[in-house]
Design an enzyme around this catalytic site. Structure first.
Site: not given
Ligand code: F6R
Length: 607
Positions: A2, A602
């Site tokens: 969100c 993301k």
């Molecule tokens: C895969 C992807 C997710 C993130 C995961 C952790 O391409 O982007 O698996 O790697 O949600 O996110 P961060 O690195 O932001 O803690």
């Protein structure tokens, strides 16, 4: 996940809110909505993309100089217009947008219904709106402040009310919120990237703080309304980051940025004279670094795969035992951890709820925490004892590409740094630094496989099931290749250690199930070739990714992608590019929304 944007100023709020919301689009959502204050509250909501909200607002614009808006990623209640935020409280006295999860919403809902409040959605957020309305008398801030102790769970909130025009109130617990400071206008957002170009200065809210914004004033206070100490940061923003340039998708742009990303991750960190690396923000002196006798790395998703590569790097170069833990599991375990263990959290966004919670829990137990993070000002970057930034630039494509490359590069440097305090010789350290410095050019060379990978994708994009197989340094890459394919093409794929196949997964192999073999340039080469023969004997098509010097494998496989020959510990970096491109082209051929895949966010700010 969100997204929230709030605005108060002298200009029309709608275009600013919409533009801010569009900048958060990459985070993943399924519906959106916007409310402005103009004598009373006006609200527009839609399911689907922001383009639909933009169209609705184009047909039925909203006037007003203050307002809030939201992109929703469904947690409580299905994807419907009624469940989209903002939610109104009482009889339209307040509008609320919310990120996070209210765990006791059921109980609060029953209490509020008993008081006569009528609910129009299935969301947990609507209870906040009615709760604030129930407490509203002559001060909006006070009503929000009084509502907060009733909420169990996590939140970032923005609240407006027509009874208090021009005021936007925000509050945070466990979900990020940032205030943007402008000229006779102020902003609120769940992610600073929404504010680029609008505000030059920002203040990150801490947990349990509130903010009160009017066009000419901003105030950040603690829960008891005493003013809080705040630090004002300059917002670094480059308009190019939000632009796809000549690329069709952000993901492709980010794949092509990777040579430069490695250069930036190395910049200023090489100490060639002493054949080591140095880091400004670790906040550990040489004695403390020398005392580390175990490392626990914790992360989620792609960052977890980077940690698995880090395990090999630390063990090879620094001879330090390493464990890698899913943050979602680690946060609820209670393993015995010795004093000289450091906990390293790896995260692109710096906001992943599980990684943040795992680091907090470790800190609470007195463990030293280090963050390897891309987003300056993020919750994890601010809360850890020390850290290293990736400097990869904003990553917009939901599938992580360049941040992963930067994570592996930084982990290699850290391993050299710790190794040079232990057994790693000056000569070996110097050789690794030279090899790392050559990587930007080597990755440029690797990108030349693009057309060939696109042709292979064309051949296999109908396959609904794929296997990714690798060993040692390339096993995490098998996991990562499969994850990227799943994420953006919705094809099923599994990553395995190549030798593990015969313990079960080999039953999946048939002529419709291609296997992507990551062929190493290492001591396990012959072993991997035997595993490859096992698949071939069962009629499974084989795509091999092998180093240019390997003249042997081509004859044994259906398709081959050659990548530059590099030492084993650097093979994840060159292997990443064809894996990313393969997933990209399969997703493209299958007509998927590559930068915004379904159901994904993301940054995952809920558990
Ligand atoms: C895969 C992807 C997710 C993130 C995961 C952790 O391409 O982007 O698996 O790697 O949600 O996110 P961060 O690195 O932001 O803690």
């Amino acid at each position: 996940m969100c997204g929230i944007v709030g605005f108060t100023g002298r200009r029309e709020a709608q275009p600013i809110l919409l533009e801010g919301l569009a900048r958060l689009e990459y985070r993943g959502y399924d519906s959106s909505g916007l409310a402005t204050v103009n004598g009373k509250l006006y609200v527009r909501k839609t399911v689907g993309r922001i383009a639909a909200l933009r169209k609705l607002l184009g047909d039925h614009p909203l006037k007003g100089n203050s307002g809030i808006c939201h992109t929703r990623w469904a947690t409580h209640g299905t994807v419907t217009e009624a469940n989209a935020h903002p939610h109104l409280g009482g009889k339209g006295e307040v509008a609320v947008v919310h990120n996070g999860v209210i765990e006791n919403y059921d109980e609060l809902k029953r209490q509020l219904e008993a008081q006569g409040f009528q609910f129009k959605s299935q969301t947990d957020t609507e209870v906040i709106a009615h709760l604030v309305a129930s407490l509203l008398s002559d001060d909006l801030v006070d009503a929000v402040r009084k509502a907060l102790p009733h909420l169990k769970g996590t939140y970032a909130l923005a609240v407006v009310s027509p009874r208090f025009p021009g005021i936007v109130v925000g509050a945070r617990l466990g979900s990020p919120l940032v205030v943007g400071l402008g000229d006779h206008e102020n902003f609120l957002a769940s992610d600073a990237s929404a504010l680029g170009g609008f505000a030059q200065r920002v203040v990150y809210l801490e947990d349990r703080q509130l903010c009160v914004l009017t066009p000419d004033k901003w105030e950040i206070c603690a829960a008891d309304r005493t003013s809080a100490d705040v630090e004002v940061h300059t917002l670094e923003w480059d308009a190019q980051d939000a632009d796809k340039a000549e690329f069709e998708h952000f993901m492709l742009k980010e794949i092509y940025e990777q040579p430069e990303v490695i250069r930036r991750a190395l910049a200023g960190r090489l100490n060639v004279a002493e054949a080591t690396a140095h880091f400004d923000g670790l906040n550990l002196d040489a004695r403390q670094l020398g005392q580390i006798d175990r490392i626990i790395m914790t992360a989620c998703g792609t960052s977890y795969h980077a940690a698995l590569i880090g395990e090999h790097l630390f063990e090879q170069f620094a001879r330090i035992p390493v464990e890698v833990e899913y943050a979602s599991e680690f946060r609820y375990r209670n393993p015995p951890i010795e004093k000289n263990t450091i906990i390293v959290g790896i995260t692109q966004s710096g906001e992943t709820a599980d990684t943040l919670a795992a680091l907090r829990e470790s800190k609470r137990k007195g463990q030293r925490t280090i963050g390897i993070c891309n987003v300056v000002g993020s919750s994890i970057a601010r809360e850890v004892d020390g850290g290293v930034f990736l400097h990869a630039g904003p990553e917009i494509g939901v599938a992580s590409t360049k941040a992963f490359i930067a994570q592996v590069t930084v982990l290699t440097l850290l391993a050299v740094h710790l190794g040079r305090m232990r057994h790693l010789s000056h000569q070996a350290g110097g050789r690794i630094l030279d090899e790392l410095q050559a990587m930007p050019d080597i990755l440029r060379e690797t990108l030349k496989c693009h057309d060939q990978v696109a042709a292979i994708a064309d051949k296999y994009h109908h396959a609904t099931n794929m296997l990714y197989l690798g060993r040692q340094y390339l096993f995490p890459m098998a996991l990562e290749g499969a994850l990227t394919l799943k994420e953006i093409s919705y094809n099923h794929a599994e990553g395995y250690p190549a030798a593990e196949m015969k313990h079960g997964p080999i039953a999946l192999v048939d002529e419709n199930t291609p296997s992507v073999f990551l062929v190493p340039h290492s001591s396990v080469y012959d072993k991997v070739m035997s595993n490859l023969e096992e698949i071939k004997a069962r009629g499974g098509p084989i795509i091999a990714i092998a180093c240019a010097a390997d003249t042997h494998v081509e004859a044994k496989v259906d398709d081959i992608i050659h990548v530059p020959s590099v030492p084993e510990y650097l093979q994840p970096l060159v292997t990443a590019i064809p894996l990313q491109l393969l997933a990209y082209h399969i997703a493209l051929l299958r007509g998927c929304d590559i930068d915004k895949p379904r159901n994904l966010a993301k940054s995952v700010t809920v558990e």
